[in-house]
Scaffold this active site. Sequence first.
Site, mmCIF file in Angstrom:
data_model
loop_
_atom_site.group_PDB
_atom_site.id
_atom_site.type_symbol
_atom_site.label_atom_id
_atom_site.label_comp_id
_atom_site.label_asym_id
_atom_site.label_seq_id
_atom_site.Cartn_x
_atom_site.Cartn_y
_atom_site.Cartn_z
ATOM 1 N N LYS A 54 0.852 -1.237 -0.178
ATOM 2 C CA LYS A 54 -0.056 0.031 0.078
ATOM 3 C C LYS A 54 0.426 1.153 -0.477
ATOM 4 O O LYS A 54 0.766 2.898 -0.446
ATOM 5 C CB LYS A 54 -0.898 0.030 1.228
ATOM 6 C CG LYS A 54 -1.878 1.508 1.425
ATOM 7 C CD LYS A 54 -2.951 0.640 2.272
ATOM 8 C CE LYS A 54 -2.839 0.326 3.718
ATOM 9 N NZ LYS A 54 -1.720 0.924 4.801
ATOM 10 N N THR A 64 4.107 1.449 -1.168
ATOM 11 C CA THR A 64 4.643 1.521 -2.787
ATOM 12 C C THR A 64 3.315 1.962 -3.088
ATOM 13 O O THR A 64 4.284 3.101 -4.231
ATOM 14 C CB THR A 64 4.897 -0.316 -2.519
ATOM 15 O OG1 THR A 64 6.015 -0.458 -1.658
ATOM 16 C CG2 THR A 64 5.301 0.081 -3.766
ATOM 17 N N ARG A 109 2.916 8.330 7.288
ATOM 18 C CA ARG A 109 2.936 7.611 8.938
ATOM 19 C C ARG A 109 4.008 7.608 8.991
ATOM 20 O O ARG A 109 4.882 7.125 8.365
ATOM 21 C CB ARG A 109 2.038 6.659 9.026
ATOM 22 C CG ARG A 109 1.168 6.990 9.542
ATOM 23 C CD ARG A 109 -0.122 6.016 10.390
ATOM 24 N NE ARG A 109 0.421 4.397 8.297
ATOM 25 C CZ ARG A 109 -0.161 3.697 8.883
ATOM 26 N NH1 ARG A 109 0.009 3.317 9.886
ATOM 27 N NH2 ARG A 109 -0.185 2.914 7.540
ATOM 28 N N LYS A 124 11.549 -8.758 8.830
ATOM 29 C CA LYS A 124 11.172 -7.927 7.833
ATOM 30 C C LYS A 124 10.460 -7.404 7.062
ATOM 31 O O LYS A 124 9.465 -7.248 7.311
ATOM 32 C CB LYS A 124 12.200 -8.979 7.152
ATOM 33 C CG LYS A 124 13.978 -8.710 7.203
ATOM 34 C CD LYS A 124 14.807 -9.502 5.847
ATOM 35 C CE LYS A 124 16.128 -9.767 6.801
ATOM 36 N NZ LYS A 124 17.142 -9.940 6.218
ATOM 37 N N ALA A 175 -2.818 1.386 13.090
ATOM 38 C CA ALA A 175 -4.866 0.716 12.601
ATOM 39 C C ALA A 175 -5.407 0.355 13.453
ATOM 40 O O ALA A 175 -6.429 0.120 13.471
ATOM 41 C CB ALA A 175 -4.832 1.326 11.407
ATOM 42 N N PHE A 214 -3.551 -0.367 7.213
ATOM 43 C CA PHE A 214 -3.919 -1.679 7.306
ATOM 44 C C PHE A 214 -5.047 -1.747 6.392
ATOM 45 O O PHE A 214 -5.192 -0.332 4.924
ATOM 46 C CB PHE A 214 -3.983 -2.252 8.662
ATOM 47 C CG PHE A 214 -3.105 -2.310 9.418
ATOM 48 C CD1 PHE A 214 -2.079 -3.538 9.291
ATOM 49 C CD2 PHE A 214 -3.203 -2.291 10.136
ATOM 50 C CE1 PHE A 214 -0.979 -3.935 9.968
ATOM 51 C CE2 PHE A 214 -2.174 -2.601 11.447
ATOM 52 C CZ PHE A 214 -0.648 -3.077 10.584
ATOM 53 N N PHE A 243 2.505 -7.248 -9.038
ATOM 54 C CA PHE A 243 3.644 -8.435 -8.719
ATOM 55 C C PHE A 243 4.704 -9.065 -10.370
ATOM 56 O O PHE A 243 3.328 -9.376 -10.690
ATOM 57 C CB PHE A 243 3.286 -9.429 -7.456
ATOM 58 C CG PHE A 243 3.769 -9.013 -6.206
ATOM 59 C CD1 PHE A 243 2.623 -7.908 -5.996
ATOM 60 C CD2 PHE A 243 4.497 -8.893 -5.658
ATOM 61 C CE1 PHE A 243 2.594 -7.437 -4.999
ATOM 62 C CE2 PHE A 243 4.720 -8.391 -4.008
ATOM 63 C CZ PHE A 243 3.564 -7.704 -4.169
ATOM 64 N N TRP A 283 6.794 -0.230 -7.791
ATOM 65 C CA TRP A 283 7.632 -1.331 -7.218
ATOM 66 C C TRP A 283 8.992 -1.376 -8.347
ATOM 67 O O TRP A 283 9.916 -1.359 -7.847
ATOM 68 C CB TRP A 283 7.638 -2.431 -6.655
ATOM 69 C CG TRP A 283 8.454 -3.082 -5.708
ATOM 70 C CD1 TRP A 283 9.080 -3.199 -4.722
ATOM 71 C CD2 TRP A 283 9.010 -4.412 -6.256
ATOM 72 N NE1 TRP A 283 9.564 -3.860 -4.159
ATOM 73 C CE2 TRP A 283 9.685 -4.415 -5.335
ATOM 74 C CE3 TRP A 283 9.745 -4.916 -7.777
ATOM 75 C CZ2 TRP A 283 10.560 -5.690 -5.426
ATOM 76 C CZ3 TRP A 283 10.120 -5.842 -7.927
ATOM 77 C CH2 TRP A 283 11.420 -5.735 -7.024
#
Lengths: 554, 554
Positions: free
Chosen positions: B68, B70, B91, B102, B270, B298, B378, B407
């Site tokens: 999100k 990204t 944020r 990670k 959130a 979220f 992706f 991305w």
Amino acid sequence: MKTDVEISQEAKMTSITAIAKKLGIKDEELEQYGNYKAKVNFDPSAPRTDGKLILVTSINPTAAGEGKTTVTIGLGDAFTELHKKVALALREPSLGPVMGMKGGATGGGYAQVIPMEDINLHFTGDFHALTEAHNTLSALIDNHIQHGNELNLDPRQVTWKRVMDVNDRELRQIVVGLGGRTSGVPRQDGFDITVASELMAILCLSNSLSDLKNRISRILIGYTYDRKPVYVSDLHVQGALTLLLKDAIKPNLVQTLEHTPAFIHGGPFANIAHGCNSILATKAALAYGDYAITEAGFGSDLGAEKFMDIVAPRLKKTPDCVVVVATVRALKLNGGADKHDLNTENLSALKKGIVNLKRHVEGMQQYGKPVIVAVNKFATDSDDELTYLLNYVRNDLKVTGEIINSWAQGGKAGVELARKVITACDQPADFHELYNHEESTVLEKMQAIVTRIYGGDNIELSHKAQLALKRIEKMGYGHLPVCMAKTQYSFTDNAKQLGAPDNFTIHVSDLQLKLGAGFIVALTGKILTMPGLPSHPAALDMDIDENGRITGLF
Amino acid sequence: MKTDVEISQEAKMTSITAIAKKLGIKDEELEQYGNYKAKVNFDPSAPRTDGKLILVTSINPTAAGEGKTTVTIGLGDAFTELHKKVALALREPSLGPVMGMKGGATGGGYAQVIPMEDINLHFTGDFHALTEAHNTLSALIDNHIQHGNELNLDPRQVTWKRVMDVNDRELRQIVVGLGGRTSGVPRQDGFDITVASELMAILCLSNSLSDLKNRISRILIGYTYDRKPVYVSDLHVQGALTLLLKDAIKPNLVQTLEHTPAFIHGGPFANIAHGCNSILATKAALAYGDYAITEAGFGSDLGAEKFMDIVAPRLKKTPDCVVVVATVRALKLNGGADKHDLNTENLSALKKGIVNLKRHVEGMQQYGKPVIVAVNKFATDSDDELTYLLNYVRNDLKVTGEIINSWAQGGKAGVELARKVITACDQPADFHELYNHEESTVLEKMQAIVTRIYGGDNIELSHKAQLALKRIEKMGYGHLPVCMAKTQYSFTDNAKQLGAPDNFTIHVSDLQLKLGAGFIVALTGKILTMPGLPSHPAALDMDIDENGRITGLF
């Protein structure tokens, strides 16, 4: 009369880039934090000519206030007044006490480092980074125990506590890990104040980022069920912890009211830790300035002794001159005067209390370097009191003594003192070690400090301390220097014994191995590593208005 | 393939002064923190023309990663690509989770905000300032009890816990104040993670420094022995606490890899808090940019619902367009695919899981503003999967859907999406409240969220929650909005129920009054306000070399 914060707010600050330029710091070495603070990417390995080093210390602190930082800053401004290239190297204040007792750690009156609000509050975040790194290690230790405890760490023998930069007595002794299987392992724990963290000592004693990482690897975090030591390197988290300190290790640059450059970096308390600013900041001051003026915490029995015996060997430089700060008021208190009656002339109390100054001067003289007494003048001091004090210094102690009045008048009121310090720095003098660093035992080191610096007779180890000593020696760490944790108010371990007591014993309640810092902490008397707040904390009187104007902060 | 930290380290950053200039931020409004970060002294009271507001949200997060942030960053860069004056409002990441799992909170691949190491570590110190202020209040409360307890505060009814920005399960439930008369009063306590602090919510909901101080004054800290509420104003420490947050309240400015300005400020989670960045940062983005793109935490059931029902009324502005992020992978997981087998085409899992997207879109549509679906591509998505997903969005949900591939390719791979968002922003549309903010009861508000956003049937209050509700209504606070604390993984309060479950009940275990923030927190299911670390924390793989080069941080 203006308050410190008012004087500070009215000051015309020079941009930090101009201050840096004056010292010869290159643009690419400077990281600004706003217009008046910066971090310096100082490379200590670059070959440079070192300046002269001046160490400022004092008599035992009292409720009267000695103004050691004020004198240090005033002396720096006096050097500036004399057109000398000078840099200060001071400690950062801890936020915990700021919320407790009134009284800043950034000087006072017309001898201040600025912006004082920022320096006294979060500054550039170094202490917060230390708190974060320290507690991250705590969480990683407990997490290791929770997830299978491969290292066989005994939860009853974890020696790494938690820290917070808050005066919070409620957290001194706690039980953690309650709440069942998914919420950790129940055990006893406690919080120290951040300045007492071994990471603070490590940051201040590190000569580089890799030195920092190596020291962190060596931290002893506890023992296994079969009593074997466990180190940070066993947990493989030295990289992560060093990463959290990558900016904190860089010295901070600010200025005084008179635009003298000041490196303010690191801030261990001298009663519960080693009490000196960082080696990197002192090195930066020495590298960029012809004169570097540094200050060690509390009286010479604490910060200055530790500077000489712990810091100097790692800095690979000893002071060229030691300045001992004294005030008429504090000496009168040491001589039994009532603390509510210090504005009245009281020669007899002064004569009685002056033994405190004598012992501090003689303690420092043992290191072989020139010692000078700076008398920090208060408006309430009588001429007779000042004359008596100066005469005593010059005639009885036979050392140089000068009045400094920078609190009221800034650098120009410290010029005479500065001239004497400059002369002393050029005097050839050999440094004498207080004890043989290679060969003395732990007991011999403590004995040397107690007899030669404190003026006491003996040390007495509690049963716990005796066991700790045995273990330390068995583990092969008996060669490390000792960092005494002792009340700042007295040469003894009892805060109420003022003056210069004789025939006393120092009671060591525990010995703690700080392998990352590279010393053994000896806890004496009833010293606490987490302070509390007073019944009327300073926080109750602080305010900030809608325009950001601050009141009640000193 | 390069890691995120490598891409970030190789980026050519523009100086933050140039980024600020591009937005029309004046020199005197900017406080640099190094060359690539700054705080902005933004005056929200100055009259300006507001830009368009775009809210980015997503389906329920899964182990597959939805990207999100990204997408939000890529969309911003796409606006830049189209020569639009745009600013992001995001944020700040919390340090606790950085050391645990990670996965950064600064975007990924070629859609990142930079310098990512700094943003993910201490950044400009805002969270540390919040931690310090929060724990200073804790210490002041216990200190009040210790020194006579004039307010008659019941140590068993102190509702103000302590916080730390560390994932430390060991501190969830503790006993403090042990050690005797001088070390506080023994009582049960616990630590939350800093992002769960009410001060974090307050900072994010404040419109000015005086609003901040007023909110802090109103914080409920506990009850007296005779069950009367006690507020921060009773302790007179709102000034000191506001002082500690004087810099933290200023929005931070950084840039994306493609130099789009990004305000990054505030970071409540959130699931346990309201999950949106600060109102001041969003206002700054709206004031300086023609388009402001913000993101809520979220899935839309958490952050976006709270943005609409809690933030928007205080921001006095509702989104002009809502973007719901979805990925093929996450929808397959929602449809029952194995998380280790997401690289294989699996149309049947996708068709089954797509109900999750449907419910998020329909939930958001109830607010009346245009909703667009952004499919975050992706490399492993098959053409058939992407086609199916886009067709479903366009034909079945009848909303605009576009693929974004920032991305892999940065802003230019989001241009089509950006064009659609710009068109949507110009569409006239009325905002519909989810519930009547003036007249609904606490139960009615929760009922509206559960049935209209989550798709559930009922709420069920534990005995504790029922008592809390009675007390809240009796105290006259029944008019406040409700902030649901719920797992992010499911529309239900059970993290394992993926997809779009029907016929479920939400279990409320407790209701907490957050009077400074101005809302009631409803704790549902087994939500924890202090996370733990996993068995192999990310910290174990992090390192920094002698030149300061970082590895293992994402």
